[in-house]
Motif scaffolding. Structure first.
Motif, PDB file in Angstrom:
ATOM      1  N   LEU A 146       0.825  -1.212   0.000  1.00  0.00           N
ATOM      2  CA  LEU A 146       0.000   0.000   0.000  1.00  0.00           C
ATOM      3  C   LEU A 146       0.857   1.259   0.000  1.00  0.00           C
ATOM      4  O   LEU A 146       0.540   2.235  -0.686  1.00  0.00           O
ATOM      5  CB  LEU A 146      -0.934   0.000   1.214  1.00  0.00           C
ATOM      6  CG  LEU A 146      -2.066  -1.038   1.187  1.00  0.00           C
ATOM      7  CD1 LEU A 146      -2.834  -1.028   2.496  1.00  0.00           C
ATOM      8  CD2 LEU A 146      -3.007  -0.768   0.017  1.00  0.00           C
ATOM      9  N   VAL A 147       1.940   1.243   0.780  1.00  0.00           N
ATOM     10  CA  VAL A 147       2.848   2.388   0.800  1.00  0.00           C
ATOM     11  C   VAL A 147       3.470   2.590  -0.578  1.00  0.00           C
ATOM     12  O   VAL A 147       3.521   3.706  -1.113  1.00  0.00           O
ATOM     13  CB  VAL A 147       3.947   2.195   1.867  1.00  0.00           C
ATOM     14  CG1 VAL A 147       5.042   3.256   1.712  1.00  0.00           C
ATOM     15  CG2 VAL A 147       3.348   2.256   3.263  1.00  0.00           C
ATOM     16  N   LEU A 148       3.956   1.496  -1.165  1.00  0.00           N
ATOM     17  CA  LEU A 148       4.597   1.592  -2.472  1.00  0.00           C
ATOM     18  C   LEU A 148       3.604   2.040  -3.542  1.00  0.00           C
ATOM     19  O   LEU A 148       3.944   2.848  -4.414  1.00  0.00           O
ATOM     20  CB  LEU A 148       5.202   0.242  -2.850  1.00  0.00           C
ATOM     21  CG  LEU A 148       6.022   0.197  -4.141  1.00  0.00           C
ATOM     22  CD1 LEU A 148       7.174   1.189  -4.079  1.00  0.00           C
ATOM     23  CD2 LEU A 148       6.552  -1.204  -4.381  1.00  0.00           C
ATOM     24  N   THR A 181       1.409   8.362  -7.301  1.00  0.00           N
ATOM     25  CA  THR A 181       1.631   9.800  -7.490  1.00  0.00           C
ATOM     26  C   THR A 181       2.712  10.058  -8.521  1.00  0.00           C
ATOM     27  O   THR A 181       2.545  10.893  -9.415  1.00  0.00           O
ATOM     28  CB  THR A 181       2.022  10.449  -6.151  1.00  0.00           C
ATOM     29  OG1 THR A 181       1.010  10.179  -5.178  1.00  0.00           O
ATOM     30  CG2 THR A 181       2.176  11.954  -6.306  1.00  0.00           C
ATOM     31  N   ALA A 182       3.838   9.337  -8.408  1.00  0.00           N
ATOM     32  CA  ALA A 182       4.950   9.556  -9.331  1.00  0.00           C
ATOM     33  C   ALA A 182       4.545   9.263 -10.768  1.00  0.00           C
ATOM     34  O   ALA A 182       4.785  10.061 -11.682  1.00  0.00           O
ATOM     35  CB  ALA A 182       6.138   8.685  -8.926  1.00  0.00           C
ATOM     36  N   LEU A 193      11.000  10.055  -6.550  1.00  0.00           N
ATOM     37  CA  LEU A 193       9.905   9.751  -5.633  1.00  0.00           C
ATOM     38  C   LEU A 193       9.700   8.252  -5.522  1.00  0.00           C
ATOM     39  O   LEU A 193       9.478   7.718  -4.427  1.00  0.00           O
ATOM     40  CB  LEU A 193       8.621  10.424  -6.116  1.00  0.00           C
ATOM     41  CG  LEU A 193       7.367  10.198  -5.254  1.00  0.00           C
ATOM     42  CD1 LEU A 193       7.576  10.763  -3.858  1.00  0.00           C
ATOM     43  CD2 LEU A 193       6.143  10.833  -5.904  1.00  0.00           C
ATOM     44  N   PHE A 194       9.780   7.546  -6.638  1.00  0.00           N
ATOM     45  CA  PHE A 194       9.597   6.093  -6.629  1.00  0.00           C
ATOM     46  C   PHE A 194      10.685   5.417  -5.796  1.00  0.00           C
ATOM     47  O   PHE A 194      10.412   4.497  -5.019  1.00  0.00           O
ATOM     48  CB  PHE A 194       9.634   5.567  -8.060  1.00  0.00           C
ATOM     49  CG  PHE A 194       9.435   4.083  -8.160  1.00  0.00           C
ATOM     50  CD1 PHE A 194       8.182   3.526  -7.979  1.00  0.00           C
ATOM     51  CD2 PHE A 194      10.503   3.247  -8.431  1.00  0.00           C
ATOM     52  CE1 PHE A 194       7.994   2.148  -8.058  1.00  0.00           C
ATOM     53  CE2 PHE A 194      10.325   1.873  -8.526  1.00  0.00           C
ATOM     54  CZ  PHE A 194       9.062   1.325  -8.332  1.00  0.00           C
ATOM     55  N   TRP A 201       4.655  12.712   3.857  1.00  0.00           N
ATOM     56  CA  TRP A 201       5.707  13.701   3.637  1.00  0.00           C
ATOM     57  C   TRP A 201       6.211  13.655   2.194  1.00  0.00           C
ATOM     58  O   TRP A 201       6.398  14.697   1.556  1.00  0.00           O
ATOM     59  CB  TRP A 201       6.864  13.459   4.602  1.00  0.00           C
ATOM     60  CG  TRP A 201       7.996  14.413   4.373  1.00  0.00           C
ATOM     61  CD1 TRP A 201       9.104  14.226   3.617  1.00  0.00           C
ATOM     62  CD2 TRP A 201       8.084  15.758   4.877  1.00  0.00           C
ATOM     63  NE1 TRP A 201       9.892  15.349   3.613  1.00  0.00           N
ATOM     64  CE2 TRP A 201       9.306  16.299   4.380  1.00  0.00           C
ATOM     65  CE3 TRP A 201       7.280  16.538   5.705  1.00  0.00           C
ATOM     66  CZ2 TRP A 201       9.712  17.595   4.690  1.00  0.00           C
ATOM     67  CZ3 TRP A 201       7.693  17.827   6.005  1.00  0.00           C
ATOM     68  CH2 TRP A 201       8.888  18.346   5.507  1.00  0.00           C
ATOM     69  N   LEU A 202       6.417  12.464   1.665  1.00  0.00           N
ATOM     70  CA  LEU A 202       6.890  12.331   0.289  1.00  0.00           C
ATOM     71  C   LEU A 202       5.887  12.912  -0.705  1.00  0.00           C
ATOM     72  O   LEU A 202       6.264  13.588  -1.667  1.00  0.00           O
ATOM     73  CB  LEU A 202       7.150  10.865  -0.050  1.00  0.00           C
ATOM     74  CG  LEU A 202       8.300  10.166   0.682  1.00  0.00           C
ATOM     75  CD1 LEU A 202       8.434   8.729   0.202  1.00  0.00           C
ATOM     76  CD2 LEU A 202       9.609  10.915   0.485  1.00  0.00           C
TER      77      LEU A 202
END
Length: 266
Positions: free
Chosen positions: A85-87, A93-94, A136-137, A171-172
């Protein structure tokens, strides 16, 4: 806490921008929907094969008592899902910003124009978008690995991994989304980092609100245009420029980018 909730409010102002420019915002749904469908298929596939994956990475537990086998494999499965899920959140987004560059450029320019800064040009371009997306990735992979490791902590690992993942990913997301408006004002990467650290709670509030919306089914698709609009207003607020939302844009005109940057990040 006040700064954190103020940051969250910028996402709401981004959603309010649908009233001002519904056409531009609707176009922003297209790349988000395409990428969202691909990631949804990936998550469904992960769910289908999750029991087999947990067994494959825990062969050492085959001879354990049934209770402990269940506990360890549940922990591993939870960690895998949390990391995925985090990835997905960061990768979404990226990739969406990259393939949807022309669509989100229109939203960014529309927000700037309504806020009185129509002359600002981000000069983002294909290679800049690709570089920022890859950065970002890469950071997202690091956060996903950290969330997975925390998820392995007995008893509290699931909660600890989830909370850490939301905060770090938030934050990212805030960093990536605010970059366009800040770089358009002449701030390089080092200056942007200094400025964001000075307003850490506000950045985190916006990023966490965005990340939580992303976790809702179809939320990422619906939220992406608002996140682009809200992050533009957020970036303006970091520099002390008029950051009023669509409901009211009256106020003093923004100072020059170079002067404002010298004042706020010196």
């Amino acid at each position: 806490m006040r700064e954190f909730t103020r940051g969250m409010a910028f996402l709401g102002r981004g959603f309010a921008f649908w009233r001002r420019r519904p056409g531009a915002m609707a176009l922003g749904l297209v790349p988000a929907a395409v990428v969202g469908a691909l990631f949804l298929a990936g998550l469904i596939t992960l769910g289908i094969f999750l029991p087999d994956l947990t067994e494959a990475v825990t062969p050492f537990a085959d001879g354990w008592p049934a209770l402990w086998v269940t506990v360890i494999r549940l922990a591993v499965g939870t960690a895998m899902v949390g990391a995925a899920l985090v990835l997905v959140a960061v990768s979404f987004t990226a990739i969406t910003l990259f393939i949807g560059e022309p669509f989100y450029d229109r939203i960014w320019k529309a927000v700037e124009a309504d806020a009185g800064s129509a002359g600002i040009d981000a000069d983002y371009g294909f290679w800049r978008s690709l570089r920022d997306g890859l950065a970002l990735f890469t950071r997202g992979i690091a956060v996903a690995l950290l969330a997975a490791l925390l998820g392995l902590v007995p008893v509290v690992g699931g909660i600890l991994g989830a909370v850490s993942g939301v905060l770090l990913t938030g934050w990212l997301l805030a960093d990536e989304l605010a970059t366009r408006a800040l770089s358009a004002r002449g701030l390089d990467a080092a200056a942007r980092r200094r400025l964001m650290r000075q307003h850490r709670a506000r950045m985190l509030g916006f990023g966490v609100a965005t990340q939580l919306c992303f976790l809702v089914p179809l939320g990422a698709v619906a939220t992406m245009p608002a996140a682009v609009a809200g992050s533009t207003l957020l970036a303006r607020s970091l520099l002390g420029e008029n950051a009023s939302g669509p409901a009211g844009l009256a106020g003093h005109p923004p100072t020059s980018a170079s002067a404002r940057a010298r004042v706020d990040i010196a």
